[in-house]
Design a protein around this motif. Sequence first.
Motif, PDB file in Angstrom:
ATOM      1  N   ARG A  51       0.828  -1.209   0.000  1.00 44.42           N
ATOM      2  CA  ARG A  51       0.000   0.000   0.000  1.00 44.42           C
ATOM      3  C   ARG A  51       0.860   1.256   0.000  1.00 44.42           C
ATOM      4  O   ARG A  51       0.534   2.246  -0.672  1.00 44.42           O
ATOM      5  N   ASP A  54       2.247   1.659  -3.512  1.00 41.67           N
ATOM      6  CA  ASP A  54       1.186   2.112  -4.412  1.00 41.67           C
ATOM      7  C   ASP A  54       0.923   3.605  -4.249  1.00 41.67           C
ATOM      8  O   ASP A  54       0.687   4.326  -5.230  1.00 41.67           O
ATOM      9  N   LEU A  55       0.948   4.088  -2.996  1.00 40.11           N
ATOM     10  CA  LEU A  55       0.740   5.512  -2.732  1.00 40.11           C
ATOM     11  C   LEU A  55       1.834   6.349  -3.378  1.00 40.11           C
ATOM     12  O   LEU A  55       1.566   7.386  -4.012  1.00 40.11           O
ATOM     13  N   LYS A  57       3.703   5.493  -5.949  1.00 39.38           N
ATOM     14  CA  LYS A  57       3.557   5.425  -7.412  1.00 39.38           C
ATOM     15  C   LYS A  57       2.462   6.368  -7.885  1.00 39.38           C
ATOM     16  O   LYS A  57       2.615   7.076  -8.879  1.00 39.38           O
ATOM     17  N   ARG A  58       1.357   6.390  -7.160  1.00 40.54           N
ATOM     18  CA  ARG A  58       0.240   7.266  -7.526  1.00 40.54           C
ATOM     19  C   ARG A  58       0.649   8.724  -7.517  1.00 40.54           C
ATOM     20  O   ARG A  58       0.248   9.511  -8.376  1.00 40.54           O
ATOM     21  N   ASP A  59       1.487   9.092  -6.540  1.00 36.73           N
ATOM     22  CA  ASP A  59       1.897  10.486  -6.399  1.00 36.73           C
ATOM     23  C   ASP A  59       3.121  10.844  -7.229  1.00 36.73           C
ATOM     24  O   ASP A  59       3.579  11.988  -7.187  1.00 36.73           O
ATOM     25  N   GLU A  63       7.909   4.450  -9.999  1.00 36.91           N
ATOM     26  CA  GLU A  63       7.198   3.860 -11.127  1.00 36.91           C
ATOM     27  C   GLU A  63       7.639   2.404 -11.288  1.00 36.91           C
ATOM     28  O   GLU A  63       8.768   2.033 -10.927  1.00 36.91           O
ATOM     29  N   THR A 182      -7.190  17.593  -1.109  1.00 38.73           N
ATOM     30  CA  THR A 182      -8.017  17.051  -2.187  1.00 38.73           C
ATOM     31  C   THR A 182      -8.925  18.158  -2.690  1.00 38.73           C
ATOM     32  O   THR A 182      -9.523  18.885  -1.885  1.00 38.73           O
TER      33      THR A 182
END
Length: 242
Positions: A51, A54-55, A57-59, A63, A182
Amino acid sequence: MAYEVEAPKYVRLAQTIQRRIEDGTYPPGTRVPSENQLVQAFGMSRPTVVRALDLLKRDGWLESRQGYGTIVRGRPEVVEQKDRRGREALERDESQASGRLVEVGRVPVPARVASMLGLPKRAHALMRRFLVEADGGPAELVSSYFPADLAEGTDLGASEVLSGSAREHLEARRKVRFDHVTERVSARLPSSDEAVLLELPDAVPVLSVLVVALDASGQALQVADVVLPGDRQELEDTYRLN
């Protein structure tokens, strides 16, 4: 009531990896340690490690490259360069801004704002409403909502303009820390008071930018509803595709 909540394990791990990227421990272009190595190094479960990765990579910090693993990209440049209305709303110094303070007080919280703040329906919160002016007329209306207990002991409830931003007041007085924001953009018809304050003709819609400011644990500290005249706005964004 204490408002300091420890961040989830995956967020703390992601922050640790970010710091190691920034201090050169994990240079851009290199592989980060494998999931097994991170599990052993930090004593966390595999789902927590996955997790956190993944966080990142998302930000844009990491990669995945097929056949090579997870690669460090470094601090995301596009994120750093963006000019966000949310940041402006959170960091505006009312004493230096062009405009006027319209309203301050405890009010019933709109349903969608209550949901963001984790408050029950029909709950009350402290609201500060500031009308931003430009070129001699109203440009945007910013209604900022704060949980009442969080605002205690600050100047947010004062009827005078603030010297410094709401974020500065909360971080200094309540020892909380803003971590991320957000933004949600929607179009709607204005309320009657919004139409009057923004000097809108009949049937002109507004853009509502709902800005949710959170700490590292995901607890909302402030929600600002930035209302913009729809006939005077053009939104533009630039972002990386690769």
